[in-house]
Design a protein around this motif. Structure first.
Motif, short mmCIF file in Angstrom:
data_model
loop_
_atom_site.label_atom_id
_atom_site.label_comp_id
_atom_site.label_asym_id
_atom_site.label_seq_id
_atom_site.Cartn_x
_atom_site.Cartn_y
_atom_site.Cartn_z
N LEU A 89 48.50 37.44 30.79
CA LEU A 89 47.74 38.14 29.73
C LEU A 89 46.89 36.99 28.86
CD1 LEU A 89 50.04 40.93 28.59
CD2 LEU A 89 47.80 41.05 29.56
N PHE A 90 47.61 35.86 28.40
CA PHE A 90 46.76 34.89 27.52
C PHE A 90 45.60 34.41 28.14
CE2 PHE A 90 50.75 35.17 25.47
CZ PHE A 90 50.52 34.91 23.92
N VAL A 91 45.75 34.10 29.55
CA VAL A 91 44.54 33.75 30.19
C VAL A 91 43.58 34.89 30.28
CG1 VAL A 91 43.77 32.95 32.65
CG2 VAL A 91 45.74 32.18 31.77
N THR B 294 42.38 40.19 20.64
CA THR B 294 43.66 40.22 20.81
C THR B 294 44.13 41.45 21.68
OG1 THR B 294 43.78 41.60 18.82
CG2 THR B 294 44.36 39.29 18.29
N ILE B 295 45.26 41.29 22.41
CA ILE B 295 45.78 42.38 23.45
C ILE B 295 47.03 42.84 22.52
CG2 ILE B 295 46.51 43.10 25.48
CD1 ILE B 295 44.57 40.84 26.75
N GLU B 296 47.02 44.18 22.35
CA GLU B 296 48.10 44.66 21.82
C GLU B 296 48.87 45.89 22.37
OE1 GLU B 296 46.62 45.50 17.79
OE2 GLU B 296 45.77 43.86 17.29
N ALA C 247 52.40 49.66 19.68
CA ALA C 247 53.07 49.63 18.10
C ALA C 247 52.33 48.44 17.12
CB ALA C 247 54.59 49.40 18.44
N SER C 248 51.00 48.04 17.87
CA SER C 248 50.32 47.03 17.43
C SER C 248 50.94 45.79 17.21
CB SER C 248 49.86 47.36 16.02
OG SER C 248 48.79 48.64 15.99
N ARG C 249 51.76 45.15 18.12
CA ARG C 249 52.59 44.05 18.48
C ARG C 249 51.58 43.16 19.22
NH1 ARG C 249 57.38 47.16 18.39
NH2 ARG C 249 57.06 47.49 20.64
N ILE C 250 51.46 42.07 18.91
CA ILE C 250 50.56 41.06 19.78
C ILE C 250 51.18 40.89 21.12
CG2 ILE C 250 49.24 38.85 19.82
CD1 ILE C 250 48.10 40.80 17.89
N LEU C 251 50.52 41.18 22.21
CA LEU C 251 51.04 40.83 23.49
C LEU C 251 50.35 39.36 24.02
CD1 LEU C 251 50.66 44.21 25.27
CD2 LEU C 251 52.67 43.26 24.22
N ALA C 252 49.27 39.46 23.54
CA ALA C 252 48.43 38.10 23.78
C ALA C 252 47.17 37.76 22.99
CB ALA C 252 48.00 37.99 25.32
N HIS C 253 46.90 36.81 22.86
CA HIS C 253 45.39 36.59 21.93
C HIS C 253 44.86 35.13 22.47
CE1 HIS C 253 47.30 32.88 20.08
NE2 HIS C 253 48.18 33.56 19.75
N SER C 254 43.67 35.48 22.17
CA SER C 254 42.56 34.07 22.78
C SER C 254 42.47 33.01 21.66
CB SER C 254 41.23 34.42 22.87
OG SER C 254 40.60 35.17 21.70
N GLY C 255 41.70 32.00 21.99
CA GLY C 255 41.59 31.06 21.18
C GLY C 255 40.57 31.42 20.12
N ALA D 278 39.30 46.33 30.01
CA ALA D 278 40.40 47.03 29.66
C ALA D 278 41.28 47.55 31.08
CB ALA D 278 40.06 48.17 28.81
N LYS D 279 40.36 47.87 32.11
CA LYS D 279 41.05 48.45 33.30
C LYS D 279 41.68 47.16 33.96
CE LYS D 279 37.15 51.37 34.11
NZ LYS D 279 36.09 51.88 34.84
N ILE D 280 41.09 45.75 33.61
CA ILE D 280 41.82 44.86 34.40
C ILE D 280 43.31 44.59 33.61
CG2 ILE D 280 41.81 42.21 34.95
CD1 ILE D 280 38.91 42.72 35.28
N VAL D 281 43.29 44.68 32.15
CA VAL D 281 44.55 44.70 31.42
C VAL D 281 45.27 45.70 31.77
CG1 VAL D 281 45.36 44.53 29.06
CG2 VAL D 281 43.16 43.48 29.70
#
Length: 541
Positions: free
Chosen positions: A138-140, A154-156, A159-167, A255-258
């Motif tokens: 997910l980070f990639v 950010t991908i959440e 529950a609005s918890r961060i699953l991954a984020h970009s630089g 969003a479909k890929i995520v």
């Protein structure tokens, strides 16, 4: 990638569930074929499939086309087509001749998503298939979306918890920086988003939504990540202005890929949990297969104190517990016993979370060893009691894993006794609850053999039912108080003289002789086994 036994077709169908993938027609060999891979059917290409392949038949509809492809698909294990499919005798014959099962995919399901889920189940969490087209993690993926939209992402989860984020998060506002550092959207921001109806709008629309909270200095473009009607999470882009149509379209595709990645990770996690539960079930059965399954789980054997089984279950506190609740509870238990001994294991089997705990001190036949395991369980309940009401039964230690089945049976019986007590947070060992467990087993035997109350106890039950009196309760209170009338009267919330009068009526009506120890024992056992129940007349016998 390590070589592992391939899952059976039956296992694939069970893991995905009949709401996603259902059996339309099964071959004579049933569903035991080993699944080796997934292939997407293209009518313009020459059909070449390997044994054990799952063939996804995109666009193949109608009985005639399905029958023809079923015959041509051998030696594949199964053909997957979109529902609805109405099997007839000719389709059943095609399946019988080819040995290829026909499975029906739910109409609302996406072919891309089912392909990703199937590959996840087959890989059991190994390195992603290089041909699935999905980024490594997910980070990639977050960094790729960031580069595509030229804005931090950010991908959440829901529950609005961060699953991954970009630089490039330093380019965003202070609340975004706090979100990334805490791995969670601040509660204050979540509340504001909820009050402005942002989450509701995200759930209702499939295109990006621009969010502007001027008082907080927040400008975001967000989109829900969904699989059909299920919301898996969301993507949040720190964009000062609404995205133009081209970038909005790119975010929609992202969003479909995520969604595919989240489904793959969820399916892989479910598969790993199922495998762990299967291995732990083998361990708990004991016997010659237990050591091998324990070795795969990394459970220690041969410790001086043996191994002990803990059976933990969420208490029925009026809350409808979901499988996710039980899994979180089990994960917490696994973490706790892992801190006690690194080579322990836990898994959910049915509605019970079982843990196998090696005991490095004591002897298996020493009651002090069992008490130490009970303290481990009690400490766990003390730590999680705020979030979960639960009970834990602890079995007697077994000298080796090959004999662990007895410890599991002990733990189950102890848990059953604790459940009958209705104490929402309790841990106890089998030795402490041994007699109560035997009485419950005796009650089971009485039920199976259809035994009924007899003698004075039966007479009192009938009298109470006919006259709406409390003679059975009076007798039970007297016996529980060991004949101490003031104590028994206090339990019944009556005056001692009133209690003595009722007790006199008990003896007159039933003919019970409380001076006879055999009669006392007999009526005490019947009260414990049958409990206060209706008479045969009231039950219509």
């Amino acid at each position: 990638m390590t070589n592992r036994p391939h899952p059976s077709l039956r296992r694939i169908v069970e893991d995905l569930g009949s709401t996603v993938l259902d059996v339309v027609v099964a071959p004579p060999g049933d569903l035991e074929a080993a699944i080796t891979g997934v292939h997407i059917y293209d009518p313009l290409d020459e059909l070449r499939v390997s044994p054990g392949t799952l063939l996804l038949a995109l666009g193949v509809e109608g009985g005639e086309r399905i029958r023809a492809l079923t015959r041509a698909a051998a030696p594949a294990a199964a053909l997957v087509v979109k529902q609805p499919v109405e099997p007839d005798e000719s389709m059943r014959q095609a399946v019988a001749d080819s040995g290829v099962a026909v499975l029906g995919l739910a109409r609302a399901a996406s072919w891309a998503q089912i392909a990703a889920m199937l590959r996840a189940l087959l890989s059991e969490g190994d390195v992603a298939d290089p041909d699935d087209g999905l980024p490594g993690d997910l980070f990639v993926l977050a960094n790729a979306i960031c580069a595509l939209l030229d804005a931090p992402v950010t991908i959440e989860d829901r529950a609005s918890r961060i699953l991954a984020h970009s630089g490039r998060q330093e380019e965003a506002d202070p609340s975004r920086v706090a979100t990334v550092l805490d791995r969670q959207v601040p509660e204050r921001i979540r509340r504001i988003l909820h009050e402005h109806g942002v989450f509701r709008q995200l759930d209702q629309r499939r295109e990006p939504l621009f969010v502007h909270l001027e008082e907080e200095g927040i400008r975001r473009t967000a989109i829900a990540v969904r699989s059909g009607d299920e919301i898996l999470g969301s993507i949040w882009v720190a964009s000062p202005e609404p995205l133009d149509s081209q970038r909005a379209s790119a975010l929609t595709d992202a969003a479909k890929i995520v969604a595919l990645r989240l489904l793959r990770e969820r399916a892989g996690a479910d598969t790993r949990r199922r495998l762990r539960a299967d291995l732990l079930s083998t361990v708990l059965e004991g016997g010659p297969g237990a050591p091998g399954a324990a070795a795969r789980l990394g459970i220690a054997d041969g410790e001086p104190g043996g191994v002990c089984v803990l059976a933990a279950q969420l208490a029925d506190d009026g809350t409808a517990h979901t499988d996710a609740d039980r899994q979180r509870f089990c994960d917490a238990l696994a973490l706790h016993v892992g801190a006690i001994h690194p080579r322990s294991a836990a898994a959910v089997i049915g509605t019970v979370a079982y843990a196998v705990l090696p005991l490095p001190q004591g002897r298996p036949d020493d009651e002090g060893t069992e008490r130490r395991a009970v303290r481990v369980a009690a400490n766990f309940l003390a730590r999680i009691g705020v979030r979960y009401a639960a009970r834990i039964g602890v079995g007697r230690p077994a000298a080796t894993l090959a004999r662990v089945a007895r410890s599991r049976a002990d733990a189950d019986r102890a848990l059953r006794v604790l459940t009958s007590h209705q104490d929402p947070n309790a841990a106890a060992g089998y030795t402490e609850l041994h007699i109560e467990s035997l009485l419950l087993q005796l009650g089971d035997l009485a039920t199976i053999q259809e035994h009924q109350p007899v003698g004075p106890y039966r007479t009192l039950l009938a009298y109470d039912s006919e006259h709406n009196s409390d003679l059975v309760a009076t007798l039970s209170a007297y016996l529980d108080a060991l004949g101490d009338v003031p104590t028994a009267a206090a339990r019944m919330h009556v005056h001692a003289n009133t209690f003595r009068y009722r007790l006199k009526r008990v003896l007159e009506i039933s003919g019970l002789d409380l001076d006879d120890p055999r009669q006392r024992l007999g009526v005490m056992l019947q009260i414990r086994i049958f409990g206060p129940r209706r008479s045969d007349r009231e039950e219509g016998r």
